[in-house]
Design an enzyme around this catalytic site. Structure first.
Site, mmCIF file in Angstrom:
data_model
loop_
_atom_site.group_PDB
_atom_site.id
_atom_site.type_symbol
_atom_site.label_atom_id
_atom_site.label_comp_id
_atom_site.label_asym_id
_atom_site.label_seq_id
_atom_site.Cartn_x
_atom_site.Cartn_y
_atom_site.Cartn_z
ATOM 1 N N CYS A 1 0.885 -1.175 0.000
ATOM 2 C CA CYS A 1 0.000 0.000 0.000
ATOM 3 C C CYS A 1 0.913 1.211 0.000
ATOM 4 C CB CYS A 1 -0.971 -0.061 1.179
ATOM 5 S SG CYS A 1 -0.159 -0.236 2.786
ATOM 6 N N GLN A 2 0.722 2.127 0.941
ATOM 7 C CA GLN A 2 1.625 3.284 1.027
ATOM 8 C C GLN A 2 2.816 2.985 1.938
ATOM 9 O OE1 GLN A 2 1.358 6.111 -0.753
ATOM 10 N NE2 GLN A 2 2.991 7.263 0.255
ATOM 11 N N THR A 3 2.545 2.269 3.066
ATOM 12 C CA THR A 3 3.629 1.967 4.021
ATOM 13 C C THR A 3 3.552 0.519 4.525
ATOM 14 O OG1 THR A 3 2.478 2.535 6.104
ATOM 15 C CG2 THR A 3 3.461 4.375 4.878
ATOM 16 N N HIS A 4 2.923 -0.344 3.782
ATOM 17 C CA HIS A 4 2.691 -1.740 4.216
ATOM 18 C C HIS A 4 2.004 -1.795 5.590
ATOM 19 C CE1 HIS A 4 2.686 -5.961 4.286
ATOM 20 N NE2 HIS A 4 3.805 -6.168 4.950
ATOM 21 N N HIS A 5 0.963 -0.981 5.686
ATOM 22 C CA HIS A 5 0.065 -1.053 6.844
ATOM 23 C C HIS A 5 -1.266 -1.654 6.377
ATOM 24 C CE1 HIS A 5 -3.250 1.618 8.780
ATOM 25 N NE2 HIS A 5 -3.319 0.411 9.243
ATOM 26 N N ARG A 6 -1.947 -0.983 5.433
ATOM 27 C CA ARG A 6 -3.187 -1.547 4.899
ATOM 28 C C ARG A 6 -2.924 -2.926 4.281
ATOM 29 N NH1 ARG A 6 -4.999 3.656 1.382
ATOM 30 N NH2 ARG A 6 -2.739 3.908 1.290
ATOM 31 N N SER A 7 -1.767 -3.054 3.639
ATOM 32 C CA SER A 7 -1.450 -4.346 3.033
ATOM 33 C C SER A 7 -1.036 -5.382 4.076
ATOM 34 C CB SER A 7 -0.373 -4.191 1.955
ATOM 35 O OG SER A 7 0.762 -3.507 2.433
#
Ligand SMILES: O=S(=O)([O-])[S-]
Length: 271
Positions: free
Chosen positions: A230-236
């Protein structure tokens, strides 16, 4: 034998409620300091989600230094026979990020509480204000790079017919209309399935029951290597966890995510 043996990766509040006093359990709350202070699951230890990330621009999602991870897992009382249960209050992003981190430290005994705090509260299960004492144990970790996709690795796999880049951002970010880095768009060939589309708001943010069919219809299939970001591998974190829960055998998280890819001058980008 662990009280958690034979449970699937994704467990329900009733499964956890029966096992809250199991000695091997390390229950991790990845909500927020404020939410934790309002009441949390009995025995849960709070981890600030930001501790799971490097936190520095341009790619805050990269892995923190090993010494920082050792301090974090030392506070939790990490040990080889521990079984982790992770939860958050947002449908699984931070909990999934923590599950990915557990894979990175080579500890695969973990479960995700389906629906997290939301499902627990909806079922009127008990909360506490008691805070477990930090264990502060000395822990030495060996890091395993297998669950990590780097920018170089992704570039080496672009165009291969056995790889899928799973972009967990919003459609606007994917199309390049919402710009959160120097350059906007998506990794060439990436498939967009926003993380929130996997949550069932009518079932207290549990994972949608038809998630497997949804992913297959999009071409996110278990025969492929899946790289999610995602943007910072949080949502992902959630999308990583979903692929694991569905038994996909090859899954990596791109920790640099769009914060890295979109801020580099020469990465290939599609809009
Ligand atoms: O959730 S995020 O890592 O894309 S900011």
């Amino acid at each position: 034998m662990s009280a958690f043996s034979n449970l699937p990766l994704v467990i329900e509040p009733a499964d956890l409620a029966e096992r809250l006093t199991a000695p091997e359990l390390i229950l991790v709350d990845l909500t927020s300091a404020a939410r934790y202070a309002e009441g949390h699951l009995p025995g849960a230890r709070f981890v600030d989600p930001k501790q799971t990330q490097l936190g520095q621009p341009p790619a805050p999602g990269l892995l923190p230094p090993k010494a920082q991870l050792e301090a974090l897992f030392g506070e939790l009382g990490h040990r080889a026979d521990a079984v982790y249960v992770v939860y958050d209050d947002e449908g699984g992003g931070w909990a999934g990020r923590f599950a990915w981190l557990l894979d990175v430290i080579g500890h695969h005994a973990y479960h995700y509480l389906n629906g997290g705090l939301t499902a627990w509260i909806t079922e009127q299960r008990p909360l506490t204000h008691e805070t477990p004492v930090p264990v502060n144990k000395r822990v030495e970790l060996e890091l395993d790079n297998t669950p990590i996709a780097t920018r170089e690795y992704i570039e080496s796999r672009l165009g291969a017919d056995d790889v899928v880049i799973w972009d967990a951002r919003s459609p606007g970010e994917y199309r390049g209309e919402r710009v959160l880095a120097a350059r906007a768009g998506h990794i060439p060939g990436a498939i967009n399935f926003e993380w929130t589309a996997a949550m069932d708001s009518a079932r207290a943010l549990r994972i949608r029951e038809d998630i497997a069919e949804q992913l297959i219809a999009l071409g996110i299939t278990p025969d492929k290597e899946i790289i999610t970001h995602c943007q910072t591998h949080h949502r992902s974190g959630l999308t990583y966890l979903l692929a694991k829960a569905l038994g996909y055998p090859r899954i990596k998280g791109y920790a640099g995510s769009w914060g890295e890819w979109g801020n580099l001058p020469d990465t290939p980008i599609q809009q």
